[in-house]
Write a protein that holds these residues in place. Structure first.
Motif, PDB file in Angstrom:
ATOM      1  N   ASP A 368      -1.963  12.328  11.250  1.00 49.35           N
ATOM      2  CA  ASP A 368      -3.371  12.015  11.499  1.00 49.35           C
ATOM      3  C   ASP A 368      -3.974  12.018  10.198  1.00 49.35           C
ATOM      4  OD1 ASP A 368      -2.235  10.596  13.774  1.00 49.35           O
ATOM      5  OD2 ASP A 368      -4.278  11.998  15.207  1.00 49.35           O
ATOM      6  N   GLY A 369      -4.586  11.072   9.747  1.00 50.04           N
ATOM      7  CA  GLY A 369      -5.418  11.707   8.413  1.00 50.04           C
ATOM      8  C   GLY A 369      -5.759  10.500   7.383  1.00 50.04           C
ATOM      9  N   PRO A 370      -6.428  10.886   6.660  1.00 50.19           N
ATOM     10  CA  PRO A 370      -6.825   9.678   5.843  1.00 50.19           C
ATOM     11  C   PRO A 370      -5.355   8.930   5.316  1.00 50.19           C
ATOM     12  CG  PRO A 370      -8.085  11.981   5.407  1.00 50.19           C
ATOM     13  CD  PRO A 370      -6.920  12.267   6.110  1.00 50.19           C
ATOM     14  N   LEU A 371      -5.646   7.703   5.121  1.00 46.44           N
ATOM     15  CA  LEU A 371      -5.042   6.484   4.579  1.00 46.44           C
ATOM     16  C   LEU A 371      -4.509   7.114   3.314  1.00 46.44           C
ATOM     17  CD1 LEU A 371      -3.431   4.161   4.696  1.00 46.44           C
ATOM     18  CD2 LEU A 371      -4.737   2.854   3.413  1.00 46.44           C
ATOM     19  N   GLU A 372      -4.669   7.979   2.074  1.00 48.15           N
ATOM     20  CA  GLU A 372      -4.699   8.380   0.826  1.00 48.15           C
ATOM     21  C   GLU A 372      -3.301   9.771   1.487  1.00 48.15           C
ATOM     22  OE1 GLU A 372      -6.101  10.007  -3.445  1.00 48.15           O
ATOM     23  OE2 GLU A 372      -7.697   9.265  -1.406  1.00 48.15           O
ATOM     24  N   ALA A 373      -3.573  10.127   2.339  1.00 50.15           N
ATOM     25  CA  ALA A 373      -2.374  11.315   2.922  1.00 50.15           C
ATOM     26  C   ALA A 373      -1.407  11.226   2.909  1.00 50.15           C
ATOM     27  CB  ALA A 373      -3.527  12.621   3.125  1.00 50.15           C
ATOM     28  N   ALA A 374      -1.572  10.364   3.630  1.00 48.88           N
ATOM     29  CA  ALA A 374      -0.633   9.551   4.526  1.00 48.88           C
ATOM     30  C   ALA A 374       0.545   8.884   3.336  1.00 48.88           C
ATOM     31  CB  ALA A 374      -0.515   8.987   5.117  1.00 48.88           C
ATOM     32  N   LEU A 375       0.072   8.083   2.883  1.00 45.37           N
ATOM     33  CA  LEU A 375       0.915   7.104   1.663  1.00 45.37           C
ATOM     34  C   LEU A 375       1.685   8.316   0.941  1.00 45.37           C
ATOM     35  CD1 LEU A 375      -1.007   4.319   0.880  1.00 45.37           C
ATOM     36  CD2 LEU A 375       0.792   4.227   2.227  1.00 45.37           C
ATOM     37  N   ASN A 376       0.849   9.603   0.217  1.00 46.36           N
ATOM     38  CA  ASN A 376       1.720  10.294  -0.567  1.00 46.36           C
ATOM     39  C   ASN A 376       2.631  10.956   0.073  1.00 46.36           C
ATOM     40  OD1 ASN A 376       0.598  10.336  -3.010  1.00 46.36           O
ATOM     41  ND2 ASN A 376      -1.941  11.322  -1.848  1.00 46.36           N
ATOM     42  N   TYR A 377       1.853  11.386   1.549  1.00 48.67           N
ATOM     43  CA  TYR A 377       3.281  12.096   2.482  1.00 48.67           C
ATOM     44  C   TYR A 377       4.586  11.530   2.398  1.00 48.67           C
ATOM     45  CZ  TYR A 377       4.698  14.454   6.209  1.00 48.67           C
ATOM     46  OH  TYR A 377       5.279  15.171   6.766  1.00 48.67           O
ATOM     47  N   ILE A 378       4.566   9.833   2.626  1.00 51.53           N
ATOM     48  CA  ILE A 378       5.565   9.363   2.962  1.00 51.53           C
ATOM     49  C   ILE A 378       6.091   8.996   1.176  1.00 51.53           C
ATOM     50  CG2 ILE A 378       4.817   8.275   4.997  1.00 51.53           C
ATOM     51  CD1 ILE A 378       4.095   5.130   3.243  1.00 51.53           C
ATOM     52  N   PHE A 383      11.892   9.879  -0.436  1.00 53.13           N
ATOM     53  CA  PHE A 383      12.046   8.064  -0.145  1.00 53.13           C
ATOM     54  C   PHE A 383      11.114   8.084  -0.742  1.00 53.13           C
ATOM     55  CE2 PHE A 383      11.473  11.714   4.190  1.00 53.13           C
ATOM     56  CZ  PHE A 383      12.486  11.558   4.085  1.00 53.13           C
ATOM     57  N   GLY A 384      10.422   7.639  -0.722  1.00 52.24           N
ATOM     58  CA  GLY A 384       9.000   7.462  -2.142  1.00 52.24           C
ATOM     59  C   GLY A 384       8.619   5.835  -1.924  1.00 52.24           C
ATOM     60  N   PHE A 385       8.657   5.911  -0.113  1.00 50.98           N
ATOM     61  CA  PHE A 385       8.020   4.668   0.242  1.00 50.98           C
ATOM     62  C   PHE A 385       6.924   3.886  -0.057  1.00 50.98           C
ATOM     63  CE2 PHE A 385      10.810   6.498   4.530  1.00 50.98           C
ATOM     64  CZ  PHE A 385      11.838   5.816   3.868  1.00 50.98           C
ATOM     65  N   ALA A 386       6.803   4.589   0.018  1.00 45.61           N
ATOM     66  CA  ALA A 386       4.859   4.046  -1.268  1.00 45.61           C
ATOM     67  C   ALA A 386       5.158   2.980  -2.465  1.00 45.61           C
ATOM     68  CB  ALA A 386       3.933   4.623  -1.299  1.00 45.61           C
ATOM     69  N   SER A 392       0.274   1.616  -4.238  1.00 48.19           N
ATOM     70  CA  SER A 392      -0.750   2.850  -4.349  1.00 48.19           C
ATOM     71  C   SER A 392      -1.331   4.378  -3.878  1.00 48.19           C
ATOM     72  CB  SER A 392      -1.080   3.265  -5.986  1.00 48.19           C
ATOM     73  OG  SER A 392      -1.287   3.754  -6.614  1.00 48.19           O
ATOM     74  N   PRO A 393      -0.638   5.309  -3.829  1.00 51.27           N
ATOM     75  CA  PRO A 393      -1.552   5.855  -2.797  1.00 51.27           C
ATOM     76  C   PRO A 393      -2.729   6.127  -3.397  1.00 51.27           C
ATOM     77  CG  PRO A 393       0.631   7.051  -3.172  1.00 51.27           C
ATOM     78  CD  PRO A 393       0.279   5.731  -4.014  1.00 51.27           C
ATOM     79  N   LYS A 394      -2.853   5.508  -4.909  1.00 49.81           N
ATOM     80  CA  LYS A 394      -4.268   7.078  -5.429  1.00 49.81           C
ATOM     81  C   LYS A 394      -5.345   5.667  -4.658  1.00 49.81           C
ATOM     82  CE  LYS A 394      -5.907   6.787  -9.938  1.00 49.81           C
ATOM     83  NZ  LYS A 394      -6.008   7.334 -11.633  1.00 49.81           N
ATOM     84  N   ASN A 395      -6.403   5.634  -4.901  1.00 53.99           N
ATOM     85  CA  ASN A 395      -8.157   5.022  -4.311  1.00 53.99           C
ATOM     86  C   ASN A 395      -7.888   4.525  -3.160  1.00 53.99           C
ATOM     87  OD1 ASN A 395      -9.075   6.131  -6.657  1.00 53.99           O
ATOM     88  ND2 ASN A 395      -8.200   4.744  -7.232  1.00 53.99           N
ATOM     89  N   ALA A 396      -6.262   4.794  -2.208  1.00 55.02           N
ATOM     90  CA  ALA A 396      -5.940   3.834  -1.168  1.00 55.02           C
ATOM     91  C   ALA A 396      -7.798   5.044   0.050  1.00 55.02           C
ATOM     92  CB  ALA A 396      -5.050   4.082  -0.136  1.00 55.02           C
ATOM     93  N   LYS A 397      -8.297   4.090   0.973  1.00 57.55           N
ATOM     94  CA  LYS A 397      -8.735   4.275   2.077  1.00 57.55           C
ATOM     95  C   LYS A 397      -9.331   4.097   3.243  1.00 57.55           C
ATOM     96  CE  LYS A 397     -13.055   5.099  -1.083  1.00 57.55           C
ATOM     97  NZ  LYS A 397     -12.474   5.363  -2.615  1.00 57.55           N
ATOM     98  N   LYS A 447       0.067  -2.549  10.603  1.00 54.53           N
ATOM     99  CA  LYS A 447       1.072  -1.735  11.466  1.00 54.53           C
ATOM    100  C   LYS A 447       2.159  -1.321  10.530  1.00 54.53           C
ATOM    101  CE  LYS A 447       3.615  -0.969  15.303  1.00 54.53           C
ATOM    102  NZ  LYS A 447       4.321  -1.472  16.744  1.00 54.53           N
ATOM    103  N   LEU A 448       2.718  -0.740   9.457  1.00 53.61           N
ATOM    104  CA  LEU A 448       3.240  -0.068   8.739  1.00 53.61           C
ATOM    105  C   LEU A 448       4.297   0.714   9.258  1.00 53.61           C
ATOM    106  CD1 LEU A 448       3.937  -0.179   5.289  1.00 53.61           C
ATOM    107  CD2 LEU A 448       3.384   1.686   5.766  1.00 53.61           C
ATOM    108  N   VAL A 449       5.714  -0.188   9.479  1.00 56.92           N
ATOM    109  CA  VAL A 449       7.267  -0.136   9.471  1.00 56.92           C
ATOM    110  C   VAL A 449       8.095  -0.030   8.390  1.00 56.92           C
ATOM    111  CG1 VAL A 449       8.831  -0.224  11.482  1.00 56.92           C
ATOM    112  CG2 VAL A 449       6.312  -0.332  11.934  1.00 56.92           C
ATOM    113  N   ALA A 450       8.829   1.319   8.454  1.00 56.16           N
ATOM    114  CA  ALA A 450       9.682   1.295   7.037  1.00 56.16           C
ATOM    115  C   ALA A 450      10.374   2.164   8.396  1.00 56.16           C
ATOM    116  CB  ALA A 450       9.221   2.765   6.334  1.00 56.16           C
ATOM    117  N   ASP A 451      12.154   2.218   7.185  1.00 54.10           N
ATOM    118  CA  ASP A 451      13.342   2.308   7.882  1.00 54.10           C
ATOM    119  C   ASP A 451      14.449   2.133   7.182  1.00 54.10           C
ATOM    120  OD1 ASP A 451      14.078  -0.425   8.489  1.00 54.10           O
ATOM    121  OD2 ASP A 451      13.672   0.005  10.066  1.00 54.10           O
TER     122      ASP A 451
END
Length: 451
Positions: A368-378, A383-386, A392-397, A447-451
């Motif tokens: 769990d956590g902020p969207l920007e951190a989650a997008l950076n994570y995936i 992977f480079g899913f975002a 772009s994870p930048k400025n995502a809230k 809801k975001l699903v990636a595979d």
């Protein structure tokens, strides 16, 4: 006897005598010159005392004997005190004493024994200690121990044919080492070993009810048993480590025990404390084939580990986790932690098929956590899913709750194509600037699903 002259005799001193001791059980006759012996009549029987210098080759030891014969019970109590007696020197006297050859330490102590009037042993207590020396075994195992001090205390009961060791203490000094032979084949930095044990001659079984190894900082405590089985010896042991850190775990976890779990732990859990560490081992030893490991299993627990489960993905830090392993599987349960600005709610890492050529790893993590951190994570390598979907994870809230599942073969270097992945994220209060055709997404729930 009353009425006879000898009945009035109270004491006899024998000076400068030649003392001969015939040990029928070992088939050895000891001859000692210049011995003074004192015999005294008591209210219950006769007591005797002597002391002498005992020489074997160029080695000398001081020996004192005290004995008491009790007429009413027709038995004898005997106490032998000695100082600077070297068992290795005794081994050169007779073949029956050959097993003492590996013990090259200066022993001092006492042996108290109860005997019948015919000299048959009934019970014995012993207490011994030594200064610096060495115990060097070759058979049945190759073991070389350099000691600064030792202590050995216990008893032997003939009726039950049981030897009880109440206290065995071996001190190795500040630079001490304990090297265990194959299949362990590992050198431990050890300062002290204490143990309690019972050997049953009737069942030919040794039970080490408790042992404790004191090392640099950690300690290892446990129990073990040794008994005959299939023309060999069955060995079963259980141990628990306290004060262990993952930084130094390689010093205390032999490479030969649970080799694949050990390799994964040392490579992927790089820091933290092991608040619990337990292992159970079953093995057999045969003189012809040596040692063979039959089974092994154990547990680890940590409140603050760094888990690098899939480099170069972000590590889990401050990770609370529990792990179980055996010869086929290694399971880690993540209880909490942090990763790249996200909170790890829980998860698991399972490595299967440890007994096969390829080992599969399954990772299941809830974060769990902020969207920007989650997008950076995936969006992390490999992977480079975002980036792949143009976000772009930048400025995502916003906030996110993500379930990440990975499956891959345990290899040092992996590409994205070698990893099966599924990520499901629930996004709330989302703000994504310049998402599509320069338009922003604001206040959305997705809801975001990636595979």
């Amino acid at each position: 006897e009353a009425g006879h002259a000898i009945g009035y005799l109270a004491r006899v001193n024998i000076l400068n005598a030649q003392l001969t001791i015939n040990d029928r059980s070992l088939g050895i006759e000891w001859s000692i010159p210049d011995v003074n012996i004192s015999l005294t009549r008591t209210a219950t029987g006769i007591s005797g005392a002597t002391d002498f210098e005992f020489k074997v080759g160029n080695q000398s030891a001081y020996v004192q004997l005290n004995a008491e014969y009790r007429a009413a019970s027709d038995d004898v109590s005997l106490t032998v005190g000695f100082a600077d007696l070297r068992p290795k020197a005794l081994a050169s006297v007779a073949e029956a004493l050959g097993p003492l050859a590996p013990v090259d330490v200066p022993l001092s102590g006492t042996i108290s024994a109860d005997l019948t009037s015919h000299g048959e042993l009934v019970h014995a207590d012993f207490s011994m200690s030594s200064g610096p020396g060495r115990i060097a075994l070759k058979d049945p195992v190759d073991l070389d121990l350099a000691l600064t001090r030792s202590q050995f205390r216990g008893s032997f009961e003939v009726a039950t044919r049981r030897l009880k060791i109440d206290d065995l203490t071996l001190e190795f000094g500040s630079d001490g080492k304990l090297t265990l032979p194959a299949p362990i084949s590992h050198t431990f930095p050890v300062r002290k070993l204490t143990a309690e044990a019972t050997w049953s001659r009737a069942f030919d079984r040794l039970d080490v009810s408790a042992f404790k190894l004191t090392m640099d900082a950690p300690t290892i405590e446990g129990s073990a048993s040794f008994e005959p089985a299939d023309d060999g010896v069955l060995i079963q042991a259980a141990a628990q480590g306290n004060g262990l850190t993952f930084d130094e775990l390689a010093k205390y976890w032999p490479e030969t025990l649970a080799r694949d779990p050990r390799r994964w732990v040392l490579a992927h859990i790089t820091h933290g404390h092991a608040s619990e560490a337990r292992v159970r081992v079953s093995a057999q030893w045969h003189k012809a084939g040596g040692f063979g490991l039959e089974s092994i299993d154990g547990e680890l627990a940590t409140p603050d580990a760094v888990v690098d489960y899939l480099p170069p993905m972000p590590k889990v830090v401050h990770g609370a986790a529990r792990a179980r392993f055996d010869s086929k599987t290694f399971d880690i349960t993540l209880l909490g932690g942090e990763s790249n600005g996200l909170k790890v709610r829980g998860g698991s890492v399972r490595i299967a098929d440890l007994d096969k050529y390829d080992q599969w790893t399954d990772v299941d993590i809830a974060i769990d956590g902020p969207l920007e951190a989650a997008l950076n994570y995936i969006d992390s390598k490999p992977f480079g899913f975002a980036t792949a979907v143009g976000v772009s994870p930048k400025n995502a809230k916003g906030s996110t709750s993500t379930r990440l599942k990975l499956r891959f073969i345990a290899e040092n270097k992996l590409t994205r194509d070698q990893i099966k992945i599924k990520a499901e994220s629930v996004l709330t209060d989302v703000v994504l600037p310049d998402l599509i055709f320069g338009m922003d997404l604001s206040g959305g729930n997705l809801k975001l699903v990636a595979d």
